[in-house]
Design a protein around this motif. Structure first.
Motif, PDB file in Angstrom:
ATOM      1  N   SER A  10      21.747  22.020  22.399  1.00 25.36           N
ATOM      2  CA  SER A  10      21.068  23.312  22.224  1.00 25.36           C
ATOM      3  C   SER A  10      21.257  24.195  23.450  1.00 25.36           C
ATOM      4  CB  SER A  10      19.580  23.084  21.954  1.00 25.36           C
ATOM      5  OG  SER A  10      18.944  22.478  23.072  1.00 25.36           O
ATOM      6  N   ILE A  13      24.754  25.686  23.251  1.00 22.26           N
ATOM      7  CA  ILE A  13      24.864  26.771  22.271  1.00 22.26           C
ATOM      8  C   ILE A  13      24.195  28.037  22.793  1.00 22.26           C
ATOM      9  CG2 ILE A  13      24.173  27.506  19.950  1.00 22.26           C
ATOM     10  CD1 ILE A  13      24.436  24.566  19.103  1.00 22.26           C
ATOM     11  N   ARG A  14      23.098  27.875  23.542  1.00 18.07           N
ATOM     12  CA  ARG A  14      22.385  29.048  24.065  1.00 18.07           C
ATOM     13  C   ARG A  14      23.175  29.769  25.158  1.00 18.07           C
ATOM     14  NH1 ARG A  14      17.668  25.658  23.804  1.00 18.07           N
ATOM     15  NH2 ARG A  14      17.855  25.293  26.052  1.00 18.07           N
ATOM     16  N   SER A  15      24.061  29.044  25.851  1.00 19.92           N
ATOM     17  CA  SER A  15      24.865  29.667  26.908  1.00 19.92           C
ATOM     18  C   SER A  15      26.023  30.439  26.293  1.00 19.92           C
ATOM     19  CB  SER A  15      25.387  28.593  27.872  1.00 19.92           C
ATOM     20  OG  SER A  15      26.271  29.168  28.810  1.00 19.92           O
ATOM     21  N   ARG A  16      26.065  31.726  26.534  1.00 16.76           N
ATOM     22  CA  ARG A  16      27.082  32.582  25.903  1.00 16.76           C
ATOM     23  C   ARG A  16      28.493  32.195  26.358  1.00 16.76           C
ATOM     24  NH1 ARG A  16      27.391  39.207  26.398  1.00 16.76           N
ATOM     25  NH2 ARG A  16      29.299  39.469  25.142  1.00 16.76           N
ATOM     26  N   ARG A  19      29.493  28.767  24.980  1.00 10.98           N
ATOM     27  CA  ARG A  19      29.708  28.897  23.536  1.00 10.98           C
ATOM     28  C   ARG A  19      31.066  29.541  23.254  1.00 10.98           C
ATOM     29  NH1 ARG A  19      25.334  31.413  22.487  1.00 10.98           N
ATOM     30  NH2 ARG A  19      26.162  33.527  22.298  1.00 10.98           N
ATOM     31  N   LYS A  20      31.438  30.513  24.061  1.00  5.96           N
ATOM     32  CA  LYS A  20      32.735  31.170  23.912  1.00  5.96           C
ATOM     33  C   LYS A  20      33.871  30.179  24.165  1.00  5.96           C
ATOM     34  CE  LYS A  20      35.481  34.983  25.800  1.00  5.96           C
ATOM     35  NZ  LYS A  20      35.499  36.091  26.819  1.00  5.96           N
ATOM     36  N   ILE A  22      33.771  26.917  23.831  1.00  6.74           N
ATOM     37  CA  ILE A  22      33.806  25.936  22.741  1.00  6.74           C
ATOM     38  C   ILE A  22      34.525  26.526  21.526  1.00  6.74           C
ATOM     39  CG2 ILE A  22      32.380  24.655  21.099  1.00  6.74           C
ATOM     40  CD1 ILE A  22      30.297  24.339  23.301  1.00  6.74           C
ATOM     41  N   ILE A  23      34.245  27.789  21.215  1.00  4.82           N
ATOM     42  CA  ILE A  23      34.887  28.444  20.066  1.00  4.82           C
ATOM     43  C   ILE A  23      36.387  28.569  20.290  1.00  4.82           C
ATOM     44  CG2 ILE A  23      35.050  30.598  18.765  1.00  4.82           C
ATOM     45  CD1 ILE A  23      32.033  30.955  19.242  1.00  4.82           C
TER      46      ILE A  23
END
Length: 428
Positions: A10, A13-16, A19-20, A22-23
């Motif tokens: 979680s 996912i909260r870290s922008r 998250r970028k 990972i995508i």
């Protein structure tokens, strides 16, 4: 434990920024796996599947290629030429003075060596493409090609290898972890469902006891891999500082990992341990004399993945590359110099040469344990498989080591980025 894992994901996912990354990593992986299923032209699929089913060596190579070899896709060579080029360049740094100087010039030197590695990779990929064509032609998998179709095939396979390396570097720069290691990891994991399905269909009720023993030992091995990868020798460092009232000191630690080289020695060893068998198989399918043919058959037997010579060679390669790569990534002289410049010292050890000698002594001793463990675990699954009589239940010790090591490396990097984000938000 489960709650901590959920909390960890979680936070990711909260870290922008994370998250970028990972995508981006996921998108690059999708592109890589899509390209891995684009087949090369002119291949007889039935004969190709029959060849891989009858050859333990090729089946094992297919596991590490993520199925690209068995499909003979345009990415069939994958990262193998780049890994071979890296091995050659790393060995040349020990004998070529110019390369040795570059290896000591920090980030600039590593970038230049990486450029040379990419240039060397291209002719190696072309040679391996032609060798693969010759091997498959001898087995009747590919028909005899004319000059232009053969050139087109070699260029396509070489381009696929270059494309694989480019995707790996994109992951390293914009994604998570080491891109080359991650793509090898993804290829191994991609073959897991196929391996498990084949194992289930081949099992009988008499195998249940042996399967239970095998699974227990597999969990023990994975636990030991995690333990050794996370094991560290902490060396206390004291920093002398000047203050208004005089001299003061602050303490810190220098963590030395038991396995400084990570998963790289295993990848290097895999690339070399298959070489004798591949050359022998290539010669056995070429127009050679009877004597050369008999020698090639003998070499193939000696370096069979279940043979003693194969296991011994594999163990020694992992052991040697662990020491070699540790010497590349860990420089006691530079660390001793930085400590001296910043007023740091090890208690009871004089700064400078004595600190360098002490660090060399410590890293040599702990690397011995790490190298022995990596080599032993690399061949242990083969020993267990031969003992329990089930040869199709595992991807091998090398696969387990790569998968576990890459997962631990990525987890460690993500944790470090989370800590950095927390620190930056605290400063604001």
């Amino acid at each position: 434990m489960i709650g901590q894992i959920i909390e960890f994901f979680s936070r990711l996912i909260r870290s922008r920024d994370i998250r970028k990354k990972i995508i981006i990593t996921a998108l690059i992986l999708v592109v890589y796996r899509f390209a891995a299923h684009i087949p090369a032209a002119g291949v007889d699929r039935t004969s190709l599947q029959r060849l891989f089913a009858s050859s333990p060596l090729l089946s094992l190579l297919d596991v590490f290629s993520g199925g690209t070899l068995a499909n003979f896709s345009v990415m069939a060579l994958a990262l193998t030429p780049y890994i071979n080029a890296s091995i050659i360049l790393q060995l040349l740094t020990m004998v070529v003075p110019r390369l040795e100087e570059l290896s000591k010039e920090g980030e600039y030197g590593q970038e230049k060596i990486n450029q040379y590695t990419k240039l060397l990779m291209i002719p190696l990929a072309a040679m391996q493409s032609f060798g693969m064509y010759t091997l498959l032609t001898g087995q009747g998998v590919i028909g005899s090609l004319g000059t232009l179709p053969l050139i087109a095939m070699v260029v396509t396979m070489t381009a696929g290898s270059v494309f694989s390396v480019w995707l790996g570097e994109l992951i390293t720069e914009y994604g998570i972890g080491n891109g080359i290691s991650f793509l090898i990891f993804a290829g191994i994991v991609a073959r897991l469902p196929v391996t498990i399905a084949q194992s289930i269909t081949a099992l009988s009720s008499d195998d249940l006891l042996r399967i239970s023993v095998f699974l227990v030992l597999a969990f023990v091995i994975i636990a030991l891999i995690v333990l050794v990868n996370e094991a560290k020798r902490n060396i206390p460092i004291t920093y002398a500082r000047r203050s208004i009232r005089g001299l003061s000191s602050s303490a810190s630690i220098l963590p030395l990992k038991l396995n400084q080289a990570g998963v790289i020695p295993i990848i290097f060893a895999v690339s070399l341990v298959f070489l004798p068998s591949m050359i022998a198989q290539f010669l056995s399918n070429s127009n050679v004399s009877d004597q050369v043919y008999q020698i090639s058959l003998r070499v193939s037997e000696l370096f069979n993945p279940n043979s003693l010579l194969y296991s011994a060679t594999y163990f020694l390669l992992v052991f040697g590359f662990t020491y070699f790569y540790t010497s590349v990534v860990f420089n006691p002289e530079k660390i001793a110099e930085n400590l001296q410049k910043n007023g740091g010292f090890i208690s009871g050890i004089r700064p400078g040469v004595q600190t360098k000698n002490y660090l060399s002594y410590v890293i040599t001793r702990i690397t011995l344990v790490g190298a022995l463990f990596l080599g032993f675990v690399a061949i242990l699954p083969s020993i267990i498989q031969n003992s329990v009589g089930i040869s199709n239940l595992a991807i091998g010790g090398t696969g387990v080591l790569i998968v576990v090591s890459v997962i631990l490396e990525m987890t460690s990097e993500l944790e470090g980025q989370l800590v950095m984000k927390k620190y930056e938000s605290f400063l604001r």
